[in-house]
Design a protein around this motif. Structure first.
Motif, PDB file in Angstrom:
ATOM      1  N   PHE A   1       0.845  -1.183   0.000  1.00 49.79           N
ATOM      2  CA  PHE A   1       0.000   0.000   0.000  1.00 49.79           C
ATOM      3  C   PHE A   1       0.885   1.237   0.000  1.00 49.79           C
ATOM      4  O   PHE A   1       1.662   1.468   0.920  1.00 49.79           O
ATOM      5  CB  PHE A   1      -0.921   0.030   1.221  1.00 49.79           C
ATOM      6  CG  PHE A   1      -1.938   1.130   1.153  1.00 49.79           C
ATOM      7  CD1 PHE A   1      -3.143   0.944   0.496  1.00 49.79           C
ATOM      8  CD2 PHE A   1      -1.672   2.378   1.707  1.00 49.79           C
ATOM      9  CE1 PHE A   1      -4.075   1.965   0.396  1.00 49.79           C
ATOM     10  CE2 PHE A   1      -2.608   3.406   1.614  1.00 49.79           C
ATOM     11  CZ  PHE A   1      -3.805   3.197   0.965  1.00 49.79           C
ATOM     12  N   ALA A   2       0.772   2.007  -1.074  1.00 50.39           N
ATOM     13  CA  ALA A   2       1.456   3.302  -1.159  1.00 50.39           C
ATOM     14  C   ALA A   2       0.405   4.332  -1.527  1.00 50.39           C
ATOM     15  O   ALA A   2      -0.647   3.993  -2.065  1.00 50.39           O
ATOM     16  CB  ALA A   2       2.553   3.256  -2.217  1.00 50.39           C
ATOM     17  N   LEU A   3       0.679   5.597  -1.234  1.00 51.46           N
ATOM     18  CA  LEU A   3      -0.350   6.612  -1.464  1.00 51.46           C
ATOM     19  C   LEU A   3      -0.601   6.804  -2.955  1.00 51.46           C
ATOM     20  O   LEU A   3      -1.729   6.996  -3.378  1.00 51.46           O
ATOM     21  CB  LEU A   3       0.033   7.911  -0.777  1.00 51.46           C
ATOM     22  CG  LEU A   3      -0.017   7.777   0.750  1.00 51.46           C
ATOM     23  CD1 LEU A   3       0.576   9.006   1.430  1.00 51.46           C
ATOM     24  CD2 LEU A   3      -1.446   7.555   1.238  1.00 51.46           C
ATOM     25  N   ARG A   4       0.464   6.765  -3.749  1.00 54.63           N
ATOM     26  CA  ARG A   4       0.317   6.737  -5.194  1.00 54.63           C
ATOM     27  C   ARG A   4       1.221   5.623  -5.682  1.00 54.63           C
ATOM     28  O   ARG A   4       2.195   5.275  -5.029  1.00 54.63           O
ATOM     29  CB  ARG A   4       0.764   8.066  -5.824  1.00 54.63           C
ATOM     30  CG  ARG A   4      -0.029   9.265  -5.368  1.00 54.63           C
ATOM     31  CD  ARG A   4       0.638  10.556  -5.817  1.00 54.63           C
ATOM     32  NE  ARG A   4       2.008  10.620  -5.325  1.00 54.63           N
ATOM     33  CZ  ARG A   4       2.774  11.691  -5.403  1.00 54.63           C
ATOM     34  NH1 ARG A   4       2.324  12.791  -5.962  1.00 54.63           N
ATOM     35  NH2 ARG A   4       4.008  11.680  -4.934  1.00 54.63           N
TER      36      ARG A   4
ATOM     37  N   ASP B   1       5.123   5.439  -4.964  1.00 54.40           N
ATOM     38  CA  ASP B   1       5.552   6.120  -3.740  1.00 54.40           C
ATOM     39  C   ASP B   1       6.110   5.100  -2.762  1.00 54.40           C
ATOM     40  O   ASP B   1       5.867   3.899  -2.878  1.00 54.40           O
ATOM     41  CB  ASP B   1       4.353   6.827  -3.081  1.00 54.40           C
ATOM     42  CG  ASP B   1       4.009   8.131  -3.773  1.00 54.40           C
ATOM     43  OD1 ASP B   1       4.816   8.598  -4.591  1.00 54.40           O
ATOM     44  OD2 ASP B   1       2.927   8.673  -3.486  1.00 54.40           O
TER      45      ASP B   1
ATOM     46  N   LEU C   1       4.327  11.308   8.694  1.00 52.65           N
ATOM     47  CA  LEU C   1       3.320  12.295   8.283  1.00 52.65           C
ATOM     48  C   LEU C   1       2.076  11.646   7.692  1.00 52.65           C
ATOM     49  O   LEU C   1       0.968  12.153   7.835  1.00 52.65           O
ATOM     50  CB  LEU C   1       3.911  13.184   7.188  1.00 52.65           C
ATOM     51  CG  LEU C   1       4.881  14.270   7.584  1.00 52.65           C
ATOM     52  CD1 LEU C   1       5.316  15.001   6.326  1.00 52.65           C
ATOM     53  CD2 LEU C   1       4.208  15.222   8.544  1.00 52.65           C
ATOM     54  N   HIS C   2       2.274  10.538   6.992  1.00 50.51           N
ATOM     55  CA  HIS C   2       1.185  10.004   6.190  1.00 50.51           C
ATOM     56  C   HIS C   2       0.398   8.901   6.875  1.00 50.51           C
ATOM     57  O   HIS C   2      -0.702   8.581   6.443  1.00 50.51           O
ATOM     58  CB  HIS C   2       1.731   9.489   4.854  1.00 50.51           C
ATOM     59  CG  HIS C   2       2.402  10.553   4.058  1.00 50.51           C
ATOM     60  ND1 HIS C   2       1.718  11.640   3.574  1.00 50.51           N
ATOM     61  CD2 HIS C   2       3.684  10.719   3.679  1.00 50.51           C
ATOM     62  CE1 HIS C   2       2.570  12.430   2.935  1.00 50.51           C
ATOM     63  NE2 HIS C   2       3.759  11.897   2.986  1.00 50.51           N
ATOM     64  N   ALA C   3       0.966   8.296   7.904  1.00 47.29           N
ATOM     65  CA  ALA C   3       0.279   7.165   8.517  1.00 47.29           C
ATOM     66  C   ALA C   3       0.720   6.986   9.958  1.00 47.29           C
ATOM     67  O   ALA C   3       1.921   7.020  10.259  1.00 47.29           O
ATOM     68  CB  ALA C   3       0.574   5.893   7.723  1.00 47.29           C
TER      69      ALA C   3
ATOM     70  N   ALA D   1      -1.466   2.799  14.344  1.00 46.52           N
ATOM     71  CA  ALA D   1      -2.667   1.949  14.316  1.00 46.52           C
ATOM     72  C   ALA D   1      -3.076   1.653  12.874  1.00 46.52           C
ATOM     73  O   ALA D   1      -3.461   0.531  12.538  1.00 46.52           O
ATOM     74  CB  ALA D   1      -3.807   2.646  15.059  1.00 46.52           C
ATOM     75  N   TYR D   2      -2.979   2.675  12.039  1.00 43.62           N
ATOM     76  CA  TYR D   2      -3.333   2.500  10.628  1.00 43.62           C
ATOM     77  C   TYR D   2      -2.374   1.515   9.957  1.00 43.62           C
ATOM     78  O   TYR D   2      -2.797   0.611   9.231  1.00 43.62           O
ATOM     79  CB  TYR D   2      -3.300   3.861   9.942  1.00 43.62           C
ATOM     80  CG  TYR D   2      -3.612   3.835   8.461  1.00 43.62           C
ATOM     81  CD1 TYR D   2      -4.795   3.271   7.985  1.00 43.62           C
ATOM     82  CD2 TYR D   2      -2.734   4.405   7.536  1.00 43.62           C
ATOM     83  CE1 TYR D   2      -5.085   3.264   6.626  1.00 43.62           C
ATOM     84  CE2 TYR D   2      -3.020   4.410   6.189  1.00 43.62           C
ATOM     85  CZ  TYR D   2      -4.193   3.831   5.729  1.00 43.62           C
ATOM     86  OH  TYR D   2      -4.473   3.834   4.395  1.00 43.62           O
TER      87      TYR D   2
ATOM     88  N   ALA E   1      -3.124  -2.013  11.031  1.00 38.71           N
ATOM     89  CA  ALA E   1      -4.307  -2.552  10.348  1.00 38.71           C
ATOM     90  C   ALA E   1      -3.984  -2.892   8.891  1.00 38.71           C
ATOM     91  O   ALA E   1      -4.430  -3.915   8.360  1.00 38.71           O
ATOM     92  CB  ALA E   1      -5.446  -1.542  10.421  1.00 38.71           C
ATOM     93  N   LEU E   2      -3.210  -2.011   8.252  1.00 41.61           N
ATOM     94  CA  LEU E   2      -2.863  -2.253   6.843  1.00 41.61           C
ATOM     95  C   LEU E   2      -2.088  -3.552   6.668  1.00 41.61           C
ATOM     96  O   LEU E   2      -2.332  -4.306   5.719  1.00 41.61           O
ATOM     97  CB  LEU E   2      -2.003  -1.106   6.309  1.00 41.61           C
ATOM     98  CG  LEU E   2      -2.701   0.114   5.741  1.00 41.61           C
ATOM     99  CD1 LEU E   2      -1.651   1.106   5.248  1.00 41.61           C
ATOM    100  CD2 LEU E   2      -3.647  -0.257   4.602  1.00 41.61           C
TER     101      LEU E   2
ATOM    102  N   THR F   1      -4.503  -6.381   6.672  1.00 45.41           N
ATOM    103  CA  THR F   1      -5.309  -6.382   5.442  1.00 45.41           C
ATOM    104  C   THR F   1      -4.493  -6.874   4.247  1.00 45.41           C
ATOM    105  O   THR F   1      -4.951  -7.707   3.463  1.00 45.41           O
ATOM    106  CB  THR F   1      -5.828  -4.953   5.163  1.00 45.41           C
ATOM    107  OG1 THR F   1      -6.683  -4.569   6.244  1.00 45.41           O
ATOM    108  CG2 THR F   1      -6.578  -4.883   3.854  1.00 45.41           C
TER     109      THR F   1
END
Lengths: 761, 291
Positions: B186-189, B192, B260-262, B265-266, B269-270, B273
């Motif tokens: 999982f990357a933001l774009r 990335d 900054l981006h995560a 906890a996120y 969870a990622l 997933t």
């Protein structure tokens, strides 16, 4: 106008593009001069503090370093950057061109190193040591409101730069009589416009002529020339701003910044041409920021969904100083939050707070994007509570052409423009229906809120108006060249929007000439005695009409000269395209007359804004486990009065919409508690990539020409970005309706959306 | 963002290169593709006095798929990995992961040796090397040594390489037939840096999972195996329940980083997933291959 030409309204390809695609564009960093020196700005790494001293000894000792300029090198008072829209309260907050005894934001210029190469200048800049005694940084709204500490102690008593009120009717009474009041808190995050070409300047000082030339102009060269002349104590005619190709503006680029003065000072001090090209890291800290707004707003409605009133307050964090256009977003947010809707009673207050962050300015759709997000969220919340279709609640409130001109809320204090302004023309439901039809709402609504292959689908619709044609005037000049071509000089600036094409279309149609005969020159003070520029979606309307008037004047002059040459009355000569035809069928060519000096000038005056209106509809899919939102479809329809060029128009709308996706999903300029800017690269500042979003579908209408100008055109460069926040947030809310989430705070980054779904984490 | 001044050397042999590095006593950096080092220097996060370019040294390129192992030269570029038909067959996990590396231009220049030496916790190659138990061949002024990829990486942006040492090759043990694998990121774009990514592989022992390996990157300060998730897989039948248990185990076991981006906890969870989705895809892929 009876001419065979029909460039206006066509899908005319941009004449600029061949140059750009072949790599033949000439940007500021392509410009060079004999004996050129290079500048590097030394910036404060402390957000707030007392500047005690600057030790430049070691830097000055480096071979190849010519000067290290500080506030001590500025004679007398440190000049401050003038406001473009002054108002009584903001005076003390003007930005000094260099910090003298106090720094107020991370990245504020404290010195300028001038050296033989940009590398050397940067090496030396690392050795310049400002001694700064840190003060607590004001970062948040609460700290700014608490006035602890003050940013301008001894000068001001609070950290409030200005308070704007927007009023119409009697809001209190409207709220008392409402069937429903919905309200909430909303916010939009700090970001910046991010032109891909960073700023740059090249200053040349001619000591003999006492003349300063600034290369690297954009947006508004004439205002900046005036500002520079005052600061440099020179007559205005002793300063020129010269525009080269510009890689994007979006409101941020081209304003007068501290570097304008510092680079000019360096050239004047060293007697050598000096160039400064901003790097991306300093760009983030130096160019105007935008959009940091918080709002507590409420909407009053009757049971059928008609809006009765709008009230509330907003707080914009405008950073450490008020920049030339720093109040524009604050004023706009209050004045234009009602958007395309009939809101009879309004009481909004917008407060501009200073804080230890980079000063804010305008960014495409300033204040309008924020305000649209707030009201569009309120409308969807109201529709849910009233059990109304989200289309209905908009349809019943959209303005009709019968109501035009429709006055918007009155803004106080006046800042010299548009204290009172009115929507000019349009049946706003037309773009609304066309958009929904193209979007196929009836079909897509069946997916709304459904979980399909692990993702929740949602749709939404948002409506907007866009103010354009910022007054008061624009100028143009035409001259028939010896080869029979026509040179068109216009005060408007080219910032990537296709100005050369649009102006050539208008000139060609006015004169009845092929476009190939038109050569457009723009954006430099060397071309015209006065001019304005490109901002507020004004170039096509203001510059375009100036070109048209100059063209009409040129035709008249052609007729007069031809009559003189033929020895007949002017009324006996008819002008058709390139030829003047006398009573006996004698024909004179344009080129025949050119030698006599066939030229014209025009100044188009207009202070009434144009209002493009439009609607956007979006379909998203939300992955509840990662929080990622994918935009599956996006349709925008705008009514622009008159389409001059459908290609450039759709380029503007598409670009603005995608820029809006960047705003909604990723772009953010976060600050630490100490006021340090935490982003300095494009790896952290997430602009949309070309492959990130689907094709934006654009439709444009031209059924309601603007009565404000003979072309009937309305400014349309910014509208595409205005509805994006509201549309996307409402689609996400609709997708996630079973979870009851309220996406009221932008950006909707994956982590934020995930957090909405996992509030306990 | 202009590079600081530096000297440049482009030796033709490893001996020359290691001698230059030894002589510089830590004030030199090896440059291969330059895709991480040059931005670091432009930001003046690194200012080595000397750059030692490896491009003229023979023997550092090439992908050799042998019977026992797969050898990748340190100067192998991402593009080479993505273009290799032999790798796509012998170690399909690797190109699957490398497809997430940055952008076209960067994949044309970036090298796996550079990536390992840079040790960015969000880099795909070190994670796959750790997962697969790859060995790293290193040459220094004092001679050669070989170490497991997991021992090379000491921390975020930190390795156990000596100042004079150069990575010359990475060797992966060959996989048995039928080994299943998973990779999800999982990357933001696209391209990335990974916010989180997981890699896994396992064999089937009859109806049960065996030899399971699970690794996490991006979400932790180094790429690392997750034994708790491996234990949750081994000896169990593949399926949603097993994968769900393994995903929960992985989420619970890691110590996520925050930026900054995560938040942590996120990221936690990622990881769960991504592992669940990746493992599920490993079965789908197997079924599709069988059809």
């Amino acid at each position: 106008m009876n001419t065979p030409n029909t460039y206006i309204g066509g899908h005319v390809e941009r004449v600029e593009d061949a140059r750009f695609l072949r790599g033949a564009g000439r940007y500021i960093d392509d410009v060079t001069r004999e004996g050129l020196l290079h500048a590097c700005v030394v910036r404060s790494a402390v957000a707030h503090g007392r500047l005690l001293s600057i030790d430049a000894e070691e830097a000055l000792a480096m071979p190849g370093v010519h000067a290290v300029l500080t506030a001590a090198d500025v004679a007398g008072e440190i000049p401050t950057i003038p406001f473009r829209r002054p108002n009584p309260k903001i005076g003390p907050y003007a930005q000094p061109v260099i910090a003298r005894d106090r720094v107020r934001y991370f990245g504020e210029p404290v010195a300028l190193v001038v050296a033989d190469s940009p590398e050397l200048a940067e090496d030396a800049a690392e050795l310049v040591l400002p001694e700064i005694e840190p003060l607590p940084a004001v970062v948040t709204r609460a700290a700014s409101l608490a006035a602890d500490p003050l940013l301008f102690p001894g000068t001001t008593e609070d950290n409030v730069a200005a308070v704007f009120t927007a009023t119409r009717g009697d809001a209190e009474a409207a709220f008392a009589a409402a069937a429903l009041v919905v309200g909430d808190s909303f916010s939009t995050q700090r970001q910046t416009a991010l032109p891909l070409e960073t700023r740059g300047l090249l200053a040349e000082w001619d000591a003999d002529a006492q003349h300063l030339t600034m290369h690297g102009a954009a947006k508004l060269p004439f205002f900046n020339r005036r500002a520079m002349a005052r600061m440099m104590d020179l007559p205005e005619t002793s300063v020129d701003y010269v525009e080269h190709d510009v890689g994007g503006g979006f409101g941020a680029r081209g304003e007068f910044y501290p570097e304008d003065f510092l680079v000019a000072l360096a050239a004047r001090t060293t007697g050598r041409p000096v160039k400064w090209v901003e790097d991306r890291r300093e760009h983030f800290a130096a160019i105007a920021h935008a959009r940091e707004a918080e709002a507590q707003v409420e909407l009053a409605l009757d049971a059928s969904g008609r809006i009765l009133g709008l009230r509330g307050e907003m707080f914009m964090n405008v950073g450490a100083y008020v920049r030339p256009n720093g109040m524009t977003p604050v004023r706009n947010c209050a004045q234009f939050m009602s958007g395309p809707y009939r809101v009879p009673n309004i009481a909004l207050q917008a407060t501009a707070l200073v804080a230890n962050k980079t000063p804010a300015g305008t960014f495409r759709g300033p204040g309008r994007y924020e305000g649209s997000f707030f009201i569009e969220r309120l409308l969807d919340m109201a529709a849910a509570q009233l059990g109304l279709d989200r289309r209905t609640i908009r349809e019943v409130n959209l303005l009709t052409n019968a109501e035009m001109p429709h006055p918007l809320a009155q803004i106080r204090p006046s800042d010299g423009s548009r204290a009172e302004t009115s929507c000019d023309s349009g049946e706003y439901a037309e773009a609304f229906h066309r958009c929904l039809q193209a979007f196929d709402w009836e079909e897509k609504v069946r997916l709304d809120g459904r979980l399909i292959d692990g993702r929740y689908h949602g749709i939404a619709v948002s409506c907007f108006i866009e103010g354009g044609a910022s007054g008061p005037a624009e100028t143009a000049r035409m001259r028939v060249a010896e080869d029979g071509g026509v040179e068109v000089y216009v005060g408007s600036s080219a910032i990537g929007q296709g100005l050369e094409t649009v102006m050539a279309q208008i000139a060609a149609d006015t004169l009845g000439l092929p476009m190939e005969r038109i050569r457009v020159f723009h954006g430099s003070t060397t071309y015209l005695a006065e001019g304005w520029g490109s901002y507020g979606s004004r170039a096509t309307v203001m510059g375009g009409n100036a070109v048209r008037e100059a063209g009409l004047a040129l035709l008249e002059r052609f007729r007069a000269l031809a009559a003189g040459r033929l020895g007949v009355g002017e009324g006996e000569v008819s002008v058709v395209g390139l030829q003047a035809v006398g009573p006996d069928g004698v024909v004179l060519e344009l080129a025949d007359i050119a030698a006599e000096g066939l030229a014209s000038e025009a100044k188009f005056l207009n202070s009434d804004a144009t209002y493009t209106n439009g609607t956007a509809a979006v379909h998203v899919a939300v992955d509840p486990e990662t929080g990622r939102v994918e935009v599956l479809d996006y349709v925008v329809c705008d009514e622009v009065g008159r389409i001059v060029n459908a290609l450039t128009l759709h380029g503007q709308v598409t670009g603005a919409a995608v820029q809006g996706f960047g705003s909604v999903f990723g772009e953010e300029l976060p600050y630490g508690d100490d006021g340090a800017l935490l982003v300095g690269t494009l790896a952290d500042y997430l602009v949309p990539l070309a492959t990130d979003y689907p094709r934006v579908r654009c439709l444009s209408l031209e059924s309601y020409p603007s009565p404000t100008n003979p072309l009937g055109a309305k400014g349309a460069g910014e509208g595409g970005i205005i509805p994006v926040g509201g549309a996307v947030a409402n689609a996400v809310a609709s997708a996630l309706r079973t979870f009851g989430v309220a996406p009221n705070h932008l950006p909707l980054s994956p982590a934020r959306v995930w957090a909405l779904l996992n509030p306990s984490e | 963002m202009k590079l600081p001044a530096f000297d440049y050397a482009c030796p033709r042999t490893l001996e020359e290169a290691t001698a230059l590095l030894a002589e510089a006593c830590g004030d030199a950096k090896v440059i291969a593709g330059g895709q991480s080092l040059l931005p670091f220097m432009a930001f003046r996060l690194a200012a080595p006095g000397l750059l030692v370019d490896l491009r003229k040294i023979a023997g550092l390129t090439g992908i050799e798929v042998g019977d026992e192992e797969i050898r990748l030269g340190a100067m192998v570029r991402w593009r080479d990995i993505l273009d290799s038909a032999a790798l796509a067959h012998a170690l399909p996990l690797l190109p699957a992961a490398i497809g997430h590396v940055a952008h076209y231009q960067i994949r044309n220049r970036g090298t796996l040796g550079g990536s390992l030496a840079h040790a960015d916790p969000a880099s795909e190659f070190p994670c796959i090397a750790v997962l697969c138990g790859a060995s790293v061949d290193v040459v220094g002024a004092g001679g050669r040594r070989t170490l497991p990829a997991g021992d090379l990486i000491a921390g975020p942006m930190e390795t156990t390489l000596g100042d004079d040492e150069i990575i010359v090759a990475v060797r992966f043990p060959r996989w048995p037939e039928g080994r299943r694998w998973a990779f999800d990121e999982f990357a933001l774009r696209h391209g990335d840096l990974a916010i989180a990514a997981v890699a896994a592989c396992y064999d089937m022992d009859g109806p049960h999972i065996a030899n399971a390996r699970v690794a996490v990157m991006g979400a932790t300060d180094t790429p690392q195996r997750v034994p708790e998730a491996e234990d949750a897989l081994n000896g169990r039948a593949p399926g949603d329940d097993t994968f769900g248990t393994a995903a929960e185990a992985a989420s619970a076991a890691i110590e996520p980083t925050e930026d900054l981006h995560a938040g942590a906890a996120y990221r936690r969870a990622l990881v769960g997933t991504l592992l669940r989705r990746g493992l599920r895809a490993s079965c789908t892929r197997q079924r599709e291959a069988a059809e």
